[in-house]
Design an enzyme around this catalytic site. Structure first.
Site, short mmCIF file in Angstrom:
data_model
loop_
_atom_site.label_atom_id
_atom_site.label_comp_id
_atom_site.label_asym_id
_atom_site.label_seq_id
_atom_site.Cartn_x
_atom_site.Cartn_y
_atom_site.Cartn_z
N GLY A 181 13.04 0.43 2.16
CA GLY A 181 13.93 0.21 1.24
C GLY A 181 15.03 -0.85 1.63
O GLY A 181 14.62 -1.35 2.76
N CYS A 224 0.79 3.75 10.90
CA CYS A 224 1.40 4.67 10.07
C CYS A 224 2.25 5.57 10.88
O CYS A 224 1.68 6.24 11.81
CB CYS A 224 0.39 5.65 9.24
SG CYS A 224 0.88 6.98 8.22
N SER A 247 0.86 -1.19 0.01
CA SER A 247 0.07 -0.12 -0.06
C SER A 247 0.83 1.29 -0.10
O SER A 247 1.87 1.28 0.66
CB SER A 247 -0.87 -0.10 1.20
OG SER A 247 -1.56 1.09 1.31
N ASN A 264 -4.15 -0.85 8.77
CA ASN A 264 -3.02 -0.31 9.10
C ASN A 264 -2.93 0.42 10.54
O ASN A 264 -3.35 1.69 10.62
CB ASN A 264 -2.66 0.86 8.22
CG ASN A 264 -1.15 1.59 8.28
OD1 ASN A 264 -0.55 1.34 9.04
ND2 ASN A 264 -1.19 2.63 7.49
#
Lengths: 305, 243
Positions: A218, A131, A21, A128
């Site tokens: 990442g 966040c 997402s 979620n």
């Protein structure tokens, strides 16, 4: 013949690769480049009850082997997602899609999940509670087992579709939050969301990101994600979707060995829009190289015993 | 949007910090002036968005200023292939130009106006260009615009060349429409100074560059827009300035 199939909360996936997402929009941009029906599924942009612009810019900063983002859940709100985005999404994707939901109160989560629960074509609700970029919501539900349990229970009572709770790594003990969600009835878990970080501009001597902090994603976070998936899957019995820095077929196998039954791919989509297709294309050869015939067989393979 | 490898044909300085790179590759995704490409560089995670300066067949020209690690790395390349996403952004809409459009560029905001000027000249328009720089040593492409047959005015902040001051102190009396690109304070000044409508090209830190991450969103009169996908060119009437 390599068998890439896996199962997520009772729904079979043709392969374990799921764009995460917030890195895949509603799929249209990627559908310009390849047929996105080759994906296991994808998790669309986080949806909230009301429309949100998100945080002021700059929202992005580069890091060694990764990036920070503080988008802040920009989305058109659940009404427009259902009336405008989902019909468009259906034109480019005909499998069950994963709906990602965020909120600022238990009632928000219940409302948005209930609305999306009624939509055809949605296979899972990814809740979620992690966040890091919004204030007074999101992560505040993911940092204590009690709050996580409360949201999970409330959503589970309101919906029929499988509920996957997305966990934050920004906690002292992710296992206790994971267990609380499982006890509250979660059908699955996904982890990890981004790690909170920051960068400072040497010229201005101020944080690069306007929000000051952002979520790190990442390849830099892959080892942290592997460790957390490994720990959580030893402690719970519900299926776990592993994510955090996955960029190659080898990373997918590593994450499944750590205990994940499927994986989400995030930041890699932003750097290389063909990343998920390339991973899926390369999986059979990489499986053969490591003597894997059936991906399901390796789930949790790195655990003791 | 297309992903492909572009081979570097040439790369060298135009001024102390501004470089010009010519590349050869599949340019078919580039639909017009004002678009950009996003370049993958070794050892850097995010791609670098650079505006398209010129396009002739399969030859793509980029002009970029060295401002950080990525552009510094680019400035040292002499040959080889670059992984490039091309055809990004909406670009300028030329249909609104009228007969004598005015192009206003500041610093490295000038390059995307070059292909626009070329196409407008090819369409028979009378094109006026006002280019602003800090000082005479930073000026580039004045002759190239003149060679297209544009009426070119250069301004420098320190008065070392051309008209002293900002671009807004050198606007012509008559023009049919405005196209502009430059630093945000310049765009804001142009917005306040022009008498017609126009198209403004913006810059923002981007994640993906193709609309997926919402990293470069801005608020406009007509709703939220992604600078990379719904921009970088915004219509004058839809701009909402950040305070």
């Amino acid at each position: 013949m390599a068998d890439l199939r896996t199962n997520l909360c009772g729904i079979e996936l043709s392969n374990p690769v799921i764009p995460a997402s917030g890195t895949f929009g509603y799929g249209y941009e990627f559908a310009e480049l390849y047929d996105i029906n080759i994906l296991g599924t994808f998790s669309f942009k986080g949806t909230t009850k009301d429309p949100r612009f998100g945080n002021p810019g700059p929202r992005i900063a580069e890091t060694p082997s990764g990036m920070l983002n503080a988008v802040g859940l920009q989305n058109p709100g659940v009404d427009k997602v259902i009336s405008e985005e989902l019909p468009k999404l259906r034109k480019v994707f005909n499998k069950k899609v994963m709906a990602n939901v965020s909120g600022f109160s238990v009632e928000d989560y219940v409302y948005t999940c209930s609305r999306l629960d009624e939509c055809d074509g949605i296979g899972w609700l990814e809740v979620n509670i992690s966040c890091p970029n919004v204030h007074g919501g999101g992560i505040s539900f993911g940092t204590s087992p009690e709050a996580a349990e409360k949201v999970t229970k409330a959503v589970k009572n309101a919906v029929k579709k499988p509920v996957i709770v997305k966990l934050s790594p920004n906690v002292t003990d992710i296992v206790s939050v994971a267990k609380a969600c499982e006890d509250a009835g979660a059908d699955g878990l996904s982890l990890i969301n981004t790690l909170m970080g920051m960068r400072i501009n040497l010229k201005t001597r101020k944080p690069i990101i306007k929000n000051v902090t952002g979520g790190l994603s990442g390849p830099a976070i892959l080892p942290v994600a592997l460790r957390m998936v490994y720990q959580v899957t030893q402690a719970v019995s519900v299926p776990v979707v592993g994510m955090g820095g996955i960029s190659s077929a080898e990373d997918v196998i590593e994450m499944m060995l750590a205990g994940a039954c499927a994986v989400e791919v995030g930041a890699a989509n932003l750097i290389d829009p063909m990343a998920c297709k390339n991973i899926i294309d390369q999986l059979p050869a990489v499986m053969e190289k490591y003597g894997i015939k059936n991906l399901k067989d390796i789930i949790g393979g790195a655990h003791n015993g | 949007m297309k992903q492909g490898i572009f081979e570097i044909i040439s790369n060298g300085p135009l001024t102390e910090n501004v470089f010009k790179m010519a590349l050869c590759g599949d340019t078919s995704a580039i639909t017009g002036p004002g678009q950009f490409v996003n370049i993958k560089l070794d050892g850097l995670y995010l791609r670098r968005p650079i505006s398209v300066c010129d396009l002739e067949g399969d030859i793509l020209t980029l002009i970029y200023k060295v401002v950080g690690k990525g552009t510094e790395q680019m400035s040292k390349m002499k040959s080889g292939g670059l992984d490039i996403l091309s055809g990004l952004g909406n670009g300028y809409d030329m249909s609104a130009a009228g007969e004598n459009p005015l192009l206003i560029g500041g610093g490295v905001g000038v390059p995307p106006l070059y292909l626009l000027a070329k196409r407008l000249r090819a369409a028979g328009k009378s094109v006026a260009v006002v280019m602003g720089f800090n000082t005479s040593s930073e000026i580039f492409y004045e002759d190239e615009f003149k060679a297209l047959g544009c009426d070119v005015t250069v301004t420098t902040v320190d008065g070392s060349y051309g008209i002293k001051g900002f671009v807004t102190s050198a606007l012509p009396e008559k023009y049919s429409y405005v196209y502009t690109c430059g630093p945000e304070p310049m765009l804001k000044a142009v917005y306040g100074a022009i008498k017609t409508s126009g198209q403004f090209s913006f810059e923002e830190r981007m994640g993906c560059g193709f609309g997926a991450c919402m990293g470069c969103s801005c608020e406009t009169v007509t709703g939220y827009k992604r600078i990379c996908r719904d921009g970088p060119v915004l219509m004058k009437e839809e701009i909402k300035w950040r305070t």
